[in-house]
Design an enzyme around this catalytic site. Structure first.
Site, PDB file in Angstrom:
ATOM      1  N   ASP A 113      40.423  42.389  33.317  1.00 23.22           N
ATOM      2  CA  ASP A 113      41.751  42.369  33.937  1.00 23.22           C
ATOM      3  C   ASP A 113      42.528  41.142  33.493  1.00 23.22           C
ATOM      4  O   ASP A 113      42.480  40.109  34.130  1.00 23.22           O
ATOM      5  CB  ASP A 113      41.567  42.379  35.458  1.00 23.22           C
ATOM      6  CG  ASP A 113      42.861  42.540  36.214  1.00 23.22           C
ATOM      7  OD1 ASP A 113      43.868  42.927  35.605  1.00 23.22           O
ATOM      8  OD2 ASP A 113      42.856  42.267  37.431  1.00 23.22           O
TER       9      ASP A 113
ATOM     10  N   HIS B 192      49.551  41.639  31.368  1.00 24.99           N
ATOM     11  CA  HIS B 192      49.576  40.235  31.787  1.00 24.99           C
ATOM     12  C   HIS B 192      48.400  39.472  31.202  1.00 24.99           C
ATOM     13  O   HIS B 192      47.321  40.044  30.982  1.00 24.99           O
ATOM     14  CB  HIS B 192      49.587  40.110  33.313  1.00 24.99           C
ATOM     15  CG  HIS B 192      48.348  40.613  33.993  1.00 24.99           C
ATOM     16  ND1 HIS B 192      47.264  39.802  34.283  1.00 24.99           N
ATOM     17  CD2 HIS B 192      48.004  41.835  34.462  1.00 24.99           C
ATOM     18  CE1 HIS B 192      46.331  40.501  34.891  1.00 24.99           C
ATOM     19  NE2 HIS B 192      46.737  41.752  35.008  1.00 24.99           N
TER      20      HIS B 192
ATOM     21  N   GLU C   1      51.206  38.114  37.163  1.00 22.12           N
ATOM     22  CA  GLU C   1      50.873  39.382  37.812  1.00 22.12           C
ATOM     23  C   GLU C   1      49.885  39.179  38.940  1.00 22.12           C
ATOM     24  O   GLU C   1      49.938  39.884  39.947  1.00 22.12           O
ATOM     25  CB  GLU C   1      50.276  40.353  36.776  1.00 22.12           C
ATOM     26  CG  GLU C   1      50.257  41.812  37.229  1.00 22.12           C
ATOM     27  CD  GLU C   1      49.007  42.193  38.018  1.00 22.12           C
ATOM     28  OE1 GLU C   1      49.022  43.270  38.645  1.00 22.12           O
ATOM     29  OE2 GLU C   1      48.017  41.417  38.018  1.00 22.12           O
ATOM     30  N   GLU C   2      49.006  38.210  38.803  1.00 18.52           N
ATOM     31  CA  GLU C   2      47.949  38.010  39.783  1.00 18.52           C
ATOM     32  C   GLU C   2      48.387  37.208  41.003  1.00 18.52           C
ATOM     33  O   GLU C   2      47.661  37.151  41.996  1.00 18.52           O
ATOM     34  CB  GLU C   2      46.748  37.301  39.131  1.00 18.52           C
ATOM     35  CG  GLU C   2      46.080  38.086  38.010  1.00 18.52           C
ATOM     36  CD  GLU C   2      45.336  39.321  38.501  1.00 18.52           C
ATOM     37  OE1 GLU C   2      45.428  39.645  39.708  1.00 18.52           O
ATOM     38  OE2 GLU C   2      44.677  39.969  37.677  1.00 18.52           O
TER      39      GLU C   2
ATOM     40  N   HIS D 207      37.874  40.567  38.608  1.00 15.52           N
ATOM     41  CA  HIS D 207      37.924  39.527  39.642  1.00 15.52           C
ATOM     42  C   HIS D 207      36.534  39.087  40.100  1.00 15.52           C
ATOM     43  O   HIS D 207      36.422  38.244  40.981  1.00 15.52           O
ATOM     44  CB  HIS D 207      38.743  39.977  40.857  1.00 15.52           C
ATOM     45  CG  HIS D 207      40.194  40.179  40.582  1.00 15.52           C
ATOM     46  ND1 HIS D 207      41.151  40.200  41.577  1.00 15.52           N
ATOM     47  CD2 HIS D 207      40.875  40.385  39.429  1.00 15.52           C
ATOM     48  CE1 HIS D 207      42.344  40.408  41.057  1.00 15.52           C
ATOM     49  NE2 HIS D 207      42.192  40.522  39.747  1.00 15.52           N
TER      50      HIS D 207
ATOM     51  N   GLU E 133      46.758  48.167  32.455  1.00 14.14           N
ATOM     52  CA  GLU E 133      45.794  47.762  33.484  1.00 14.14           C
ATOM     53  C   GLU E 133      44.530  48.618  33.403  1.00 14.14           C
ATOM     54  O   GLU E 133      44.583  49.784  33.007  1.00 14.14           O
ATOM     55  CB  GLU E 133      46.413  47.941  34.877  1.00 14.14           C
ATOM     56  CG  GLU E 133      47.467  46.926  35.236  1.00 14.14           C
ATOM     57  CD  GLU E 133      46.886  45.607  35.704  1.00 14.14           C
ATOM     58  OE1 GLU E 133      45.644  45.473  35.742  1.00 14.14           O
ATOM     59  OE2 GLU E 133      47.677  44.703  36.020  1.00 14.14           O
TER      60      GLU E 133
ATOM     61  N   ASP F 256      47.749  36.281  32.683  1.00 12.63           N
ATOM     62  CA  ASP F 256      47.251  35.388  33.737  1.00 12.63           C
ATOM     63  C   ASP F 256      46.031  36.017  34.393  1.00 12.63           C
ATOM     64  O   ASP F 256      45.854  37.241  34.411  1.00 12.63           O
ATOM     65  CB  ASP F 256      48.339  35.085  34.766  1.00 12.63           C
ATOM     66  CG  ASP F 256      48.809  36.306  35.540  1.00 12.63           C
ATOM     67  OD1 ASP F 256      49.056  37.344  34.899  1.00 12.63           O
ATOM     68  OD2 ASP F 256      48.936  36.227  36.779  1.00 12.63           O
TER      69      ASP F 256
END
Length: 379
Positions: free
Chosen positions: A101, A68, A134-135, A352, A163, A70
């Site tokens: 990520d 991903h 995805e997030e 994150h 991931e 996003d």
């Protein structure tokens, strides 16, 4: 040669906070189209997704990558020591939202795939499914791509999700499954009254306390061959009552469950409802349960795919990876319905966080690992 470090930087500079595409998929489509991949945008529900294939459709040997572009919001921008979308490199470390990520993972598998088909065109196909959802709720991301593939007759034989999987050291962990995840929201309704006259009210708080205690103290299981024990966490209990002389009419409570392959979302939902009904009957209150199953547990049993990835990881890093099912959920929970799937990627310590970052050397190493996996798969 395609430089995965430069591609990571270019992707970080695309402000693709869910659901914004931010230019990331446009960039990747250009890179892949120039390398001979057939690309299709698979947008749904305001979410942008990209499907790309090199080679024959539905070939018996079709290796897939999933990832991903996003990212989560940057949070307090003033707390960052570098611009969140600047991709600044300091002392061999690249900073930016999505650095770990998982724009570095996407860049690594795109670079590996592009160079592999250019230098050693395989007898088979390589498929890339890259989502922009995805997030967030993941309703129109990888699921939309898999729906598109089903309608178009596209097929992956196996898939690797890029991931970040390594807790502390590059190469130490491959994910061969994930626990299931679900959340239950309970609302207990009684009768409001004066705290000096509790017999004239029906207090929802003791009922909620009993329900939360029953759920939290129950042992779901002791783990299985490949999974740790399932867990239930009470995450909030709320009344909104600021008065000390009022018994409130209503109370809410929420639990989150991470469960292994001894359970299903349906079986746990039945148990939660049974416990709610028992408390309702005991206390004479109404208990409403609302349950959301985010994903079922799944396992790709150790075998050819995990062996291939593990041998490639060890060859490039010198580390023998652990086969694990730890952590939260990922889009592998959707891919597992399509084909065997495992996950391998970078060290995920800063994902994150403020000042999310990735070691530049790890990006290059990850491309080398993915390249070796492709080489061995198509050998």
């Amino acid at each position: 040669m395609t430089d995965p470090v430069q591609l990571t930087a270019d992707l970080i500079r695309c402000p693709s906070v869910t659901p914004e595409e931010g230019g990331a998929l446009v960039l990747l489509a250009s890179v892949l189209t120039n390398a001979g991949f057939e690309c299709a945008r698979v947008d749904r529900g305001g979410i942008c997704n990209l499907f790309a294939r090199w080679g024959q459709k539905a070939h018996a040997r079709s290796f897939g990558f999933n990832g991903h572009t996003d990212v989560v919001p940057v949070g307090d921008k003033a707390a960052w020591t570098t611009p969140p979308f600047g991709a600044e490199i300091r002392n061999g470390v690249m900073y930016g939202r999505g650095a770990t990520d998982m724009k570095s993972g996407v860049a690594a598998f795109v670079a590996a795939a592009v160079d592999f088909v250019s230098e050693t065109p395989p007898d088979g196909a390589i498929i890339l499914t890259i989502t922009g959802d995805e997030e967030a709720d993941a309703l129109d991301g990888t699921t939309a791509l898999l729906d598109y593939m089903a309608d178009a007759g596209e097929r992956m034989s196996v898939c690797l999700v890029g991931e970040p999987t390594c807790p502390n050291e590059m190469g130490e962990m491959i994910k061969i499954g994930r626990r299931g995840s679900m959340t239950a929201w309970f609302t207990i309704t009684g009768v409001q009254g004066h705290s000096a006259y509790p017999h004239r009210a029906k207090n929802p708080l003791p009922a909620m306390a009993r329900l939360m205690d029953r759920l939290a103290s129950h042992e779901l299981d002791q783990g299985t061959a490949h999974f740790d024990a399932s867990t239930l966490a009470v995450v909030t209990i709320d009344t909104g009552n600021t008065a000390t002389n009022v018994i409130p009419a209503q109370c809410t409570g929420t639990v989150n469950i991470r469960f292994n392959d001894m359970h299903s979302g349906a079986s746990l939902s039945d148990w939660l409802q049974h416990e709610a009904d028992q408390v309702a009957a005991t206390y004479g209150v109404e208990v409403e349960a609302r349950i959301k199953i985010s994903g079922e547990s799944f396992l790709t049993p150790p075998g050819p795919l995990s062996d291939l990835v593990a041998k490639s990881v060890e060859a490039e890093t010198g580390v023998q990876p652990e086969l694990s099912t730890t952590g939260g959920t990922s889009d592998a929970r959707f891919v597992k319905n399509h084909c065997p799937v495992v996950e391998f990627g970078l060290v995920g310590r800063t994902m994150h966080q403020v000042d999310e970052c990735v070691e530049v050397a790890q990006i290059e190493q990850l491309k080398a690992i993915y390249t070796r996996i492709l080489t061995e798969y198509f050998a």
